[in-house]
Write a protein that holds these residues in place. Structure first.
Motif, PDB file in Angstrom:
ATOM      1  N   THR A   1      24.715  53.958  29.729  1.00  0.00           N
ATOM      2  CA  THR A   1      25.633  53.439  28.544  1.00  0.00           C
ATOM      3  C   THR A   1      27.249  53.476  28.739  1.00  0.00           C
ATOM      4  O   THR A   1      27.867  52.854  27.972  1.00  0.00           O
ATOM      5  N   LYS A   2      27.579  54.197  29.805  1.00  0.00           N
ATOM      6  CA  LYS A   2      29.127  54.475  30.070  1.00  0.00           C
ATOM      7  C   LYS A   2      29.057  54.590  31.589  1.00  0.00           C
ATOM      8  O   LYS A   2      28.369  55.030  32.282  1.00  0.00           O
ATOM      9  N   VAL A   3      30.338  53.692  32.079  1.00  0.00           N
ATOM     10  CA  VAL A   3      30.807  53.734  33.196  1.00  0.00           C
ATOM     11  C   VAL A   3      32.421  54.153  33.453  1.00  0.00           C
ATOM     12  O   VAL A   3      33.187  53.582  32.770  1.00  0.00           O
TER      13      VAL A   3
ATOM     14  N   GLU B   1      31.594  41.864  30.551  1.00  0.00           N
ATOM     15  CA  GLU B   1      31.682  43.153  31.366  1.00  0.00           C
ATOM     16  C   GLU B   1      31.435  43.219  32.843  1.00  0.00           C
ATOM     17  O   GLU B   1      31.587  44.118  33.455  1.00  0.00           O
ATOM     18  N   VAL B   2      30.835  42.098  33.234  1.00  0.00           N
ATOM     19  CA  VAL B   2      30.222  42.192  34.725  1.00  0.00           C
ATOM     20  C   VAL B   2      31.363  42.599  35.678  1.00  0.00           C
ATOM     21  O   VAL B   2      31.120  43.032  36.754  1.00  0.00           O
ATOM     22  N   ASP B   3      32.660  41.683  35.482  1.00  0.00           N
ATOM     23  CA  ASP B   3      33.451  42.140  36.408  1.00  0.00           C
ATOM     24  C   ASP B   3      34.030  43.516  36.608  1.00  0.00           C
ATOM     25  O   ASP B   3      34.399  44.135  37.563  1.00  0.00           O
ATOM     26  N   PHE B   4      34.229  44.207  35.237  1.00  0.00           N
ATOM     27  CA  PHE B   4      34.293  45.682  35.263  1.00  0.00           C
ATOM     28  C   PHE B   4      33.384  46.448  35.887  1.00  0.00           C
ATOM     29  O   PHE B   4      33.839  47.361  36.889  1.00  0.00           O
ATOM     30  N   LEU B   5      32.050  46.087  35.881  1.00  0.00           N
ATOM     31  CA  LEU B   5      30.964  46.821  36.217  1.00  0.00           C
ATOM     32  C   LEU B   5      30.912  46.801  37.958  1.00  0.00           C
ATOM     33  O   LEU B   5      31.015  47.604  38.653  1.00  0.00           O
ATOM     34  N   ASN B   6      31.320  45.527  38.418  1.00  0.00           N
ATOM     35  CA  ASN B   6      31.368  45.111  39.814  1.00  0.00           C
ATOM     36  C   ASN B   6      32.623  46.160  40.467  1.00  0.00           C
ATOM     37  O   ASN B   6      32.268  46.593  41.549  1.00  0.00           O
ATOM     38  N   ASN B   7      33.580  45.999  40.008  1.00  0.00           N
ATOM     39  CA  ASN B   7      34.680  46.690  40.188  1.00  0.00           C
ATOM     40  C   ASN B   7      34.467  48.134  40.271  1.00  0.00           C
ATOM     41  O   ASN B   7      34.827  48.817  41.289  1.00  0.00           O
ATOM     42  N   ALA B   8      33.921  48.804  39.319  1.00  0.00           N
ATOM     43  CA  ALA B   8      34.020  50.214  39.164  1.00  0.00           C
ATOM     44  C   ALA B   8      32.862  50.764  39.816  1.00  0.00           C
ATOM     45  O   ALA B   8      32.937  51.621  40.604  1.00  0.00           O
TER      46      ALA B   8
ATOM     47  N   THR C   1      33.891  54.099  29.959  1.00  0.00           N
ATOM     48  CA  THR C   1      33.951  53.062  29.334  1.00  0.00           C
ATOM     49  C   THR C   1      32.471  52.549  28.658  1.00  0.00           C
ATOM     50  O   THR C   1      31.687  52.631  29.675  1.00  0.00           O
ATOM     51  N   PRO C   2      32.312  52.331  27.451  1.00  0.00           N
ATOM     52  CA  PRO C   2      31.010  51.972  26.910  1.00  0.00           C
ATOM     53  C   PRO C   2      30.678  50.519  27.777  1.00  0.00           C
ATOM     54  O   PRO C   2      31.712  49.780  27.811  1.00  0.00           O
ATOM     55  N   VAL C   3      29.384  50.535  27.793  1.00  0.00           N
ATOM     56  CA  VAL C   3      28.974  48.964  28.446  1.00  0.00           C
ATOM     57  C   VAL C   3      27.476  48.878  27.672  1.00  0.00           C
ATOM     58  O   VAL C   3      26.825  49.664  26.908  1.00  0.00           O
ATOM     59  N   GLY C   4      27.315  47.364  27.590  1.00  0.00           N
ATOM     60  CA  GLY C   4      26.076  47.193  27.049  1.00  0.00           C
ATOM     61  C   GLY C   4      26.384  46.084  25.909  1.00  0.00           C
ATOM     62  O   GLY C   4      25.307  45.485  25.443  1.00  0.00           O
ATOM     63  N   ALA C   5      27.629  45.795  25.594  1.00  0.00           N
ATOM     64  CA  ALA C   5      27.930  44.935  24.297  1.00  0.00           C
ATOM     65  C   ALA C   5      27.842  43.431  24.497  1.00  0.00           C
ATOM     66  O   ALA C   5      27.431  42.773  23.939  1.00  0.00           O
ATOM     67  N   HIS C   6      28.294  43.139  25.947  1.00  0.00           N
ATOM     68  CA  HIS C   6      28.316  41.560  26.229  1.00  0.00           C
ATOM     69  C   HIS C   6      28.454  41.277  27.669  1.00  0.00           C
ATOM     70  O   HIS C   6      29.599  41.956  28.356  1.00  0.00           O
ATOM     71  N   PHE C   7      27.292  41.015  28.372  1.00  0.00           N
ATOM     72  CA  PHE C   7      27.267  40.984  29.785  1.00  0.00           C
ATOM     73  C   PHE C   7      28.379  40.268  30.421  1.00  0.00           C
ATOM     74  O   PHE C   7      29.089  40.775  31.240  1.00  0.00           O
ATOM     75  N   GLU C   8      28.640  39.133  30.070  1.00  0.00           N
ATOM     76  CA  GLU C   8      29.549  38.340  30.901  1.00  0.00           C
ATOM     77  C   GLU C   8      30.951  38.775  30.707  1.00  0.00           C
ATOM     78  O   GLU C   8      31.839  38.522  31.647  1.00  0.00           O
TER      79      GLU C   8
END
Length: 472
Positions: A191-193, A205-212, A196-203
């Motif tokens: 739920t957090k990376v 957040e995807v760049d943030f997820l990939n980078n993190a 930062t909360p994740v799960g609200a809007h995939f497109e």
């Protein structure tokens, strides 16, 4: 000499939320108005290393590529034109994509940015990824069980197609990885990376997820999907080895039946790949346990299995199948006509490795793929038969759990067992890769994996380029 160490792998991206599909349309024969001139097939002289490698990639494809009859002349294709990218590997991959485009619709259709099957591996850069989220052209754990990451496979599942909200599931934990040591489990939801909360809007957040997740360390928080137990773990990228390809195994009781369940990540190299009497330290104990507990039915979970060594897929089928199948055809490999008829003379330049990846010599001569035995690529010499392994016998019903990430050797196993067992496929349409290959080494650095052969079961069934459709 044998060549059982061939591969069937996919290049599925975990960022895809559905299965990649291709048409089952048969290849069209292009009209020929004029036979190509000999001079159109001969590369101009050069001493440039990159140009020599580009020439090699195309010339190997002209003889080995499964759809080689659709390729133009050297002069028309002009492999040396791929120069606009920043590295040699990038330019080689652009050339390989150019080759794949001629296979349309099999491993390329309009809009694709990569071949569906063929790829190039730089042997100096194995296991360099720091995350299990972005799966590109290499596995997070290689086929020898070596990893260099945090040990997670994370997959987003959309919960609302309008808002694009999603659940970020941990779908796999790699054995001996930092994630395994931290006690994380399949089925947990992140739920957090890094706070930062994740799960609200995939497109969004995807760049943030990939980078993190590509950093050397990352902090993830979440909870169990079923028990809601919260967790917070900081994971640091680590080298690890001897990672088992088996995620999980257990035995269920359902009435009078004993059901064996096994989830398998990949078809890793067998611990003892001897062609005469192979064995495996991971698979053998699982099936010995199934046998001792009287298992009558099997559930094999291949939802995230993108393939691997064909020999390992064969070995697993021999553990599953009843002894009555021994001697019967499992599957056959079909190469293009040049290769089948032993006219692919370019293979004289490729050494045939032994099970340890070392060059072989016979009477002082290097053994190559071209001449290690008479007619090495005929259908007759590339037909595998069942040879029962282990003591589990009498299994008639097998359920395979699959997704769009189920590919290659996984699909080979499903297709090969269908003529002999009651096979049910549950889940989503699989990736669709009835194609296999072995590596062509250039510059003693790059392994080029051309689509080389198609597999078919004992009934001549194959061609599942659009994937294997589920029964349920």
């Amino acid at each position: 000499m044998n060549k059982k160490y061939f591969l069937m792998l996919s290049v599925v991206s975990l960022l895809a939320l559905g299965a990649c599909k291709k048409s089952k349309e048969e290849p069209k024969t292009e009209p020929k108005t004029e036979e190509p001139k000999t001079e159109d097939e001969i590369p101009p002289a050069t001493s440039n290393r990159r140009e020599l490698s580009q020439d090699s990639i195309f010339l190997y494809a002209k003889q080995l590529y499964y759809w080689n009859d659709k390729l133009p002349t050297y002069k028309v294709f002009n492999p040396r034109k791929y120069t606009s990218l920043s590295t040699d590997l990038d330019n080689y991959e652009a050339e390989l994509l150019g080759i794949a485009k001629y296979s349309d619709p099999y491993e390329w259709t309009t809009g694709d940015s990569d071949p569906k099957f063929s790829y190039i591996s730089d042997k100096t850069k194995k296991n360099t990824g720091a995350t299990g989220f972005v799966r590109e052209k290499t596995l997070n754990v290689d086929l020898e069980g070596n990893g260099n990451d945090i040990g997670l496979r994370l997959v987003p599942y959309l919960t609302n197609t309008t808002t694009r909200s999603y659940l970020f599931f941990i779908t796999a934990i790699y054995d001996k990885s930092p994630a395994a040591a931290a006690g994380l489990k399949r089925g947990m939801v992140v739920t957090k990376v890094n706070g930062t909360p994740v799960g609200a809007h995939f497109e969004n957040e995807v760049d943030f997820l990939n980078n993190a997740l590509a950093q050397a360390s990352v902090t993830i928080e979440g909870k169990g999907y079923l028990d809601n137990v919260v967790f917070s773990k900081t994971l640091t990228k680590t080298n690890y080895s001897d990672s088992s390809p088996i995620y999980s195994q257990k035995v269920f009781t359902a009435g009078a039946k004993k059901i064996g369940y096994m989830a398998m990540a990949r078809f890793s190299r067998l611990s003892n790949p001897s062609s005469n009497n192979p064995s495996d330290v991971d698979l053998d104990p699982v099936f010995a346990n199934f046998s001792s507990k009287g298992v009558t039915d099997l559930i094999i979970d291949l939802r995230y299995n993108g393939g691997g060594y064909i020999q390992t897929a064969e070995y697993l089928m021999n553990l599953m199948a009843p002894s009555s199948t021994t001697g019967k055809v499992m599957f056959s490999e079909y190469y293009n006509s040049i290769v089948q008829n032993n006219q692919a003379t370019i293979l004289k330049n490729q050494a045939l490795p032994d099970e340890n990846g070392k060059a072989q010599f016979f009477n002082g001569k290097l053994v190559t793929y071209f001449d290690y035995k008479p007619n090495p690529f005929s259908v007759a010499n590339n037909t595998s038969n069942f040879n029962k392994k282990g003591t589990l016998n009498g299994v008639q019903n097998v359920v395979f759990l699959v997704t769009g990430n189920t590919a290659s050797a996984s699909e080979l196993m499903i297709n090969s067992l269908k003529p002999y067992l009651n096979v049910k496929v549950v889940g989503q349409t699989t990736y669709g890769k009835p194609i296999g290959f072995f590596p062509v080494r250039i510059e003693n650095r790059y392994d080029v994996f051309f689509s080389m052969f198609e597999t078919k079961n004992s009934l001549g069934q194959g061609g599942y380029y659009s994937g294997i459709k589920p029964d349920t």
